[in-house]
Design an enzyme around this catalytic site. Structure first.
Site, PDB file in Angstrom:
ATOM      1  N   THR A  16       0.834  -1.201   0.000  1.00 44.44           N
ATOM      2  CA  THR A  16       0.000   0.000   0.000  1.00 44.44           C
ATOM      3  C   THR A  16       0.868   1.250   0.000  1.00 44.44           C
ATOM      4  O   THR A  16       1.998   1.241   0.499  1.00 44.44           O
ATOM      5  CB  THR A  16      -0.943   0.042   1.216  1.00 44.44           C
ATOM      6  OG1 THR A  16      -0.166   0.016   2.424  1.00 44.44           O
ATOM      7  CG2 THR A  16      -1.910  -1.130   1.200  1.00 44.44           C
TER       8      THR A  16
ATOM      9  N   GLU B 141      -5.174   3.876   3.414  1.00 44.10           N
ATOM     10  CA  GLU B 141      -4.233   2.944   2.800  1.00 44.10           C
ATOM     11  C   GLU B 141      -4.663   2.669   1.363  1.00 44.10           C
ATOM     12  O   GLU B 141      -5.789   2.226   1.122  1.00 44.10           O
ATOM     13  CB  GLU B 141      -4.167   1.648   3.603  1.00 44.10           C
ATOM     14  CG  GLU B 141      -3.814   1.870   5.077  1.00 44.10           C
ATOM     15  CD  GLU B 141      -3.818   0.576   5.872  1.00 44.10           C
ATOM     16  OE1 GLU B 141      -3.233  -0.417   5.408  1.00 44.10           O
ATOM     17  OE2 GLU B 141      -4.419   0.560   6.961  1.00 44.10           O
TER      18      GLU B 141
ATOM     19  N   ASN C  87       0.423   4.823   1.494  1.00 46.03           N
ATOM     20  CA  ASN C  87      -0.448   5.526   2.426  1.00 46.03           C
ATOM     21  C   ASN C  87      -0.248   7.031   2.354  1.00 46.03           C
ATOM     22  O   ASN C  87       0.835   7.517   2.016  1.00 46.03           O
ATOM     23  CB  ASN C  87      -0.180   5.051   3.854  1.00 46.03           C
ATOM     24  CG  ASN C  87      -0.400   3.560   4.013  1.00 46.03           C
ATOM     25  OD1 ASN C  87      -0.903   2.894   3.119  1.00 46.03           O
ATOM     26  ND2 ASN C  87      -0.014   3.020   5.153  1.00 46.03           N
TER      27      ASN C  87
END
Length: 202
Positions: free
Chosen positions: A50, A123, A52
């Site tokens: 991910t 995320e 973020n």
């Protein structure tokens, strides 16, 4: 804090598409911020990395009350398809051209009940395999629709299975004309300067 009546796993089978045939209000929603390090679980534990951005980005965008859950849309980054953020020459005229790219994405906003997070997070899983990390890059998001609420899974395998379903549903959903056309939205590749990054990082 997450509510005590966290949703259980979604019913099977899930719908192959998310959202109506055309985005409806409040979508699409614009959100931006610098890419920061998260909990480190996406790649290490789930095999689903991910990128973020600070939770404060929701407030800056005026969407601090956005419902927790999983969303889909487009992500613009000021890096190339390898994750490089360096500028490239335009072909000999002495000018520099900054790299940028737009990719489909799935994102979660919330507490992640499976991991019992004590802070809300944003995320983003970008549907592209980058060669390297790009912490500090600027990311613009165009959130096109809501997919599902958060769930408290019985095990990690069930969580991974649903994330992979989210990815497949997002890809199909973004292929529809009204959603595919949003990939060309100029906002996705208009990156603001350091002042904005400082604002969303506080």
């Amino acid at each position: 804090m997450p509510s005590s009546d966290s949703h259980n796993r979604p019913p099977r089978p899930r719908s192959p598409l998310a959202g109506p045939s055309t985005p409806s209000p409040p979508f699409p929603i614009s959100l931006s911020g610098p890419v920061i390090k998260g909990f480190g679980r996406g790649s290490r534990e789930l095999g689903i990395p991910t990128a973020n951005i600070p939770l404060a980005g929701l407030s800056v965008g005026g969407h601090s009350e956005l419902e927790s859950g999983v969303y889909f849309g487009w992500a613009g980054l000021n890096v190339d398809d390898q994750g490089n953020s360096s500028s490239s020459d335009d072909g000999g005229e002495g000018k520099q051209k900054s790299s940028s790219s737009v990719w489909p994405m799935v994102m979660s906003i919330g507490w992640n009940p499976f991991y019992k997070n004590t802070v809300r997070s944003v995320e983003v899983h970008i549907l592209h395999a980058f060669a390297r990390d790009f912490y500090g890059a600027r990311m613009n998001l165009l959130i096109c629709g809501f997919m599902r609420p958060e769930y408290d899974y019985v095990d990690k395998e069930a969580l991974i299975e649903d994330i992979r379903t989210d990815i497949a549903v997002a890809r199909r959903s973004l292929e529809r004309d009204a959603y595919a056309g949003l990939r060309g939205n100029g906002y996705l590749v208009q990156f603001q300067g350091g002042e904005h990054e400082a604002e969303v990082a506080t």
